[in-house]
Each structure stands twice: as C-alpha cells, then as structure tokens.
Design an enzyme around this catalytic site. Structure first.
Site, short mmCIF file in Angstrom:
data_model
loop_
_atom_site.label_atom_id
_atom_site.label_comp_id
_atom_site.label_asym_id
_atom_site.label_seq_id
_atom_site.Cartn_x
_atom_site.Cartn_y
_atom_site.Cartn_z
CG HIS A 37 -1.89 -1.09 1.30
ND1 HIS A 37 -1.81 -2.12 2.21
CD2 HIS A 37 -3.01 -1.34 0.56
CE1 HIS A 37 -2.82 -2.95 2.04
NE2 HIS A 37 -3.56 -2.50 1.04
CG ASP A 150 -5.83 -7.25 -5.70
OD1 ASP A 150 -6.13 -8.43 -5.48
OD2 ASP A 150 -5.40 -6.48 -4.83
CB SER A 185 -1.82 -10.34 0.18
OG SER A 185 -3.15 -10.55 0.61
O1 PAF Z 1 -8.04 -3.89 -3.41
C1 PAF Z 1 -8.75 -3.58 -2.42
O2 PAF Z 1 -8.26 -3.44 -1.31
C2 PAF Z 1 -10.25 -3.40 -2.60
O3 PAF Z 1 -10.76 -4.29 -3.53
C3 PAF Z 1 -10.65 -1.95 -2.93
C4 PAF Z 1 -10.08 -1.52 -4.27
C5 PAF Z 1 -10.17 -1.02 -1.84
C6 PAF Z 1 -12.16 -1.85 -3.03
O4 PAF Z 1 -12.77 -2.18 -1.84
#
Ligand code: PAF
Length: 280
Positions: A37, A150, A185
């Site tokens: 993130h 993803d 993840s």
């Molecule tokens: O990838 C994620 O964490 C989720 O699918 C998202 C894009 C925040 C949508 O809830």
C-alpha cells in the site's frame, strides 16, 4: 493528517484543495496496510498535490462464505503508517455511511469480470466497481492508484472509468513482494509458517514462466506447464493457473499481444493470488 469520517468532511477538505487549483490522488484500500500500500501512496504523491487513503472493508465484495468478518483490521497501525508516509487524509467511512439500507444501484462490468477470480467470486467485482465509483464520487479525486497484485481488479476499474467517462486517471502500480518472493497481501497474515513456505510456490511459478517468456517462449501451454511444475507439488488447492490477453481477459494459446499469467491457489483456508504481466 486529517481523519475524515464523513462524506461532508471529505468533500469540504477536497473542495478547499480544488479551490487552490490543487489535485488529489486516492489510494483505495481495505486497511491493514503494508509496504504494498505504501508503494501506492508513493506513486500517488508523485502524481497529485494531495493524497487521500480510503480505509473501508467493503462488505459488498465478499461472498457469503468469504472472510468479511475476519478480514484483519488495525486502524491505529494504518493511521501511523499513513502519517509516516505523508498522506494528507484518511477517509474512514462506516458501512452505514457508504450503503443506504435500501441501496439498489450497482456497477457491473460485464466482460473482464467473468473470468479468473470472477468465476469463483461471482459478486466480487460488482462490489469492487460499485465501491470504487462511490469513493471516486465522494473524494472527487483526479487520480486513483491500484496495485497490479490485483491485476484483474485494476483492469476492470480502468475499463469502468473508460466506459462511464469518469474523469479520473487510473494508475496501475507494480506488485510488491516480501523478501522471500510472496506477493504482499493483508491476507498473508492468515498463513501458518508452513502454509507460507508452501505458498512461495506461487512466486516461483510466475517467475519461472516469465523467465521462459523473456527467453522468447510464446506458447501458453509451455509457460503454463512451467508454472504448474512449481505449484502442483506445493500442496495448495488450485483455483486457476491461466494466461489471458490483457485486453479481454480471455485465454490465448500463443502470446502475440500483452498478456497476463495469473494464479489463484488456496493454502489452508487462505486463497492467494499472484501474477506476472507478459508484455510483447
Ligand atoms: O483492493 C482492495 O483493497 C479493494 O478491492 C478496494 C479496491 C479497496 C475496493 O474495496
């Protein structure tokens, strides 16, 4: 850093920035933040004047037997990571804030969402697309950053934005791995030590196929055999190991256009995904 718990506060904050001609990048997350993130935050900072991170475990993207209730949550940790990373604000809505009791409008991408994860998670991408459009509308961002871990999700959001003329630039950011190769993840937390070791087969599989691809191999079956040779003996339950065109997310026999090798495998109760982009 602002903690924004209401739509009104979020809009007022963003409007004040917009009035000064400043742009906003959104990093949508479900929290339990990690280095993956933070790499999205870094890219967001390079592409806008302000960065908002949304933290919301979106119930509508979880199927009835999935892990919505036990999805890891640690807002204090998320807040401190965002602070250190120089995020301008966290939008931290509640379910009640985000979905009206009689909510009945959905965004359904009809093509890319039918394969790969869409087969075993039939309502997942409808929930993702819907919540992302809501987050875009609430935050009025100019840029949104999604991780390529993803990959299908990132392609679907880019398609939605194109198809619905949403005035936002979607950036697809590189997949970030742990030192041992496992794709980062929030769900890695569920793995026992031995499951974690078994799951290393996923990154070995995609790297092995990518190496062959880089050496000139273009036959999907040869590349898939190479991936299987790592995953099959690892003890996981395979959901899919596929090579698809990036354009349509449909299987291709020979790679003559940009493709995606994607895998989803369950170790214990934890379903993990990994992928590699095969750019021609
Ligand atoms: O990838 C994620 O964490 C989720 O699918 C998202 C894009 C925040 C949508 O809830």
């Amino acid at each position: 850093m602002k903690i924004l718990r209401s739509i009104e506060d979020t809009r007022a904050t963003v409007q004040a920035w917009h009035k000064k001609g400043e742009t906003v990048a959104l990093v949508p997350t479900m929290g339990y933040l990690h280095q993956g993130h933070l790499s999205l935050v870094k890219i967001a900072k390079e592409n806008a004047d302000h960065v908002l991170v949304s933290v919301f475990v979106n119930p509508t993207q979880f199927g009835p037997n999935e892990d919505f209730d036990k999805y890891p949550r640690d807002f204090e940790h998320d807040e401190s990571l965002c602070n250190q990373a120089g995020v301008d604000g966290i939008f931290y809505p509640t379910k009640e804030l985000t979905y009206a009791e009689d909510h009945s409008t959905w965004v359904q991408e009809e093509n890319l969402s039918k394969t790969l994860c869409g087969v075993t998670r039939p309502i997942h991408f409808r929930g993702v697309a819907t919540v992302c459009l809501k987050l875009f509308n609430i935050t009025q961002c100019q840029v949104a950053v999604f991780g390529r871990k993803d990959a299908q999700q990132a392609l679907i959001i880019a398609r939605m934005v194109r198809d619905l003329n949403v005035p936002i630039k979607i950036i697809k950011a590189p997949l970030i791995r742990e030192e041992d190769g496992l794709a980062r993840s929030s769900r890695n937390k569920y793995l026992s030590k031995s499951e974690h070791q078994q799951a290393l087969a996923l990154s070995r599989a995609v790297f092995k196929a990518k190496k062959l691809f880089d050496a000139g191999e273009r036959s999907s079956s040869v590349l898939l055999d190479a991936a299987h040779s790592e995953i099959d003996p690892s003890g996981g339950i395979i959901d899919y190991v596929e090579i698809m065109s990036q354009r349509a997310l449909r299987p291709i026999a020979t790679i003559t256009e940009p493709a995606l090798l994607a895998v989803a495998v369950k170790y214990g109760k934890t379903r993990l995904i990994d992928n590699v982009f095969l750019e021609v």
